[in-house]
Design a protein around this motif. Structure first.
Motif, PDB file in Angstrom:
ATOM      1  N   SER A   1       0.766  -0.038  -9.655  1.00  0.00           N
ATOM      2  CA  SER A   1      -0.664   0.541  -9.005  1.00  0.00           C
ATOM      3  C   SER A   1      -1.774  -0.135  -9.753  1.00  0.00           C
ATOM      4  O   SER A   1      -1.659  -0.133 -11.058  1.00  0.00           O
TER       5      SER A   1
ATOM      6  N   TYR B   1       1.008  -1.211  -0.044  1.00  0.00           N
ATOM      7  CA  TYR B   1      -0.063   0.020  -0.109  1.00  0.00           C
ATOM      8  C   TYR B   1       1.053   1.253   0.082  1.00  0.00           C
ATOM      9  O   TYR B   1       1.770   1.273   0.850  1.00  0.00           O
ATOM     10  N   ASP B   2       0.542   2.183  -0.934  1.00  0.00           N
ATOM     11  CA  ASP B   2       1.249   3.459  -1.017  1.00  0.00           C
ATOM     12  C   ASP B   2       0.297   4.583  -0.919  1.00  0.00           C
ATOM     13  O   ASP B   2      -0.909   4.618  -1.322  1.00  0.00           O
TER      14      ASP B   2
ATOM     15  N   GLY C   1      -2.085   4.477  -3.674  1.00  0.00           N
ATOM     16  CA  GLY C   1      -3.259   3.648  -3.114  1.00  0.00           C
ATOM     17  C   GLY C   1      -2.704   2.030  -3.247  1.00  0.00           C
ATOM     18  O   GLY C   1      -1.722   1.570  -3.037  1.00  0.00           O
ATOM     19  N   ALA C   2      -3.514   1.346  -3.704  1.00  0.00           N
ATOM     20  CA  ALA C   2      -3.396  -0.246  -3.942  1.00  0.00           C
ATOM     21  C   ALA C   2      -2.193  -0.317  -4.873  1.00  0.00           C
ATOM     22  O   ALA C   2      -2.270   0.039  -5.967  1.00  0.00           O
TER      23      ALA C   2
ATOM     24  N   CYS D   1      -8.655  -0.739  -7.179  1.00  0.00           N
ATOM     25  CA  CYS D   1      -8.993  -1.408  -6.127  1.00  0.00           C
ATOM     26  C   CYS D   1     -10.116  -2.684  -6.182  1.00  0.00           C
ATOM     27  O   CYS D   1     -10.094  -3.823  -5.426  1.00  0.00           O
TER      28      CYS D   1
END
Length: 210
Positions: free
Chosen positions: A117, A80-81, A85-86, A120
């Motif tokens: 990335s 997770y960044d 994000g994912a 989600c």
């Protein structure tokens, strides 16, 4: 004297009762279904590639000629960044072709690591898994190497598939007993039409009309 049936409801034989045999259970298998997919392309990725599996007879310096994925499934780890994000940390197995100072060509194996990335909805949940395919293309590399480790730039295209197993029937279930006709077959090919009960049969064996 026995009279042949006239065809009215009261004289017609009753149809056989429906077969009460228990139908066979349907046979099925679990097949993977793609729930979501995503594609990520890294136009230029700087990598440090160390090759394994080269024979001991190679004569350095070595030159990296070509690079491609070796067909094995890439490994991934979810990360997770806060900004992206994912993300997935992906390790892509590759196969490289090198040339030594004697112009001999050899092949070695290595691994390229990168982070991408993803959406989600591409992250796996219960009973789901990820299937990854990668395409690697060599852009440029350092002129030569003494220890089979190269600094190179590659282009990476990564396809991410979210897979979920779902049941699928092999064929439509059929009952164990054969299908029965809806009505009993007629006694003769051309039964007469008699609206009421006759008292005596006609000359051809059929009841006379009342």
């Amino acid at each position: 004297m026995n009279h042949p049936p006239c065809g009215c409801p009261s004289c017609s034989p009753k149809p056989p009762s429906a077969c009460r045999c228990r139908p066979r259970k349907p046979e099925g298998v679990l097949l993977p279904r793609i729930v979501a997919c995503d594609r990520r392309t890294i136009p230029c990725l700087d990598v440090s590639l160390c090759l394994n599996g080269l024979p001991a007879c190679v004569q350095p310096p070595l030159t990296l000629v070509s690079l491609a994925q070796n067909g094995a499934q890439p490994e991934w780890t979810p990360v997770y960044d806060a900004c992206r994000g994912a993300c997935l940390r992906v390790r892509i197995p590759v196969c490289a072709k090198v040339c030594d100072r004697c112009q001999g060509t050899y092949h070695g194996d290595g691994v390229i690591e990168t982070e991408v990335s993803v959406r989600c909805d591409c992250l796996p949940a219960d009973r789901q898994c990820l299937y990854l395919t990668a395409c690697v293309c060599l852009l440029c590399a350092q002129p030569c190497s003494q220890d089979a480790c190269f600094q190179a730039q590659v282009r990476v295209t990564l396809d991410v598939y979210l897979i979920q197993p779902e049941p699928c029937l092999l064929k439509r279930p059929e009952p164990e007993c054969p299908d029965l006709p809806l009505y009993p077959p007629p006694i003769t090919a051309h039964p007469p039409c008699c609206p009421q009960h006759p008292e005596a049969p006609g000359p051809c064996g059929w009841p006379t009309r009342g």
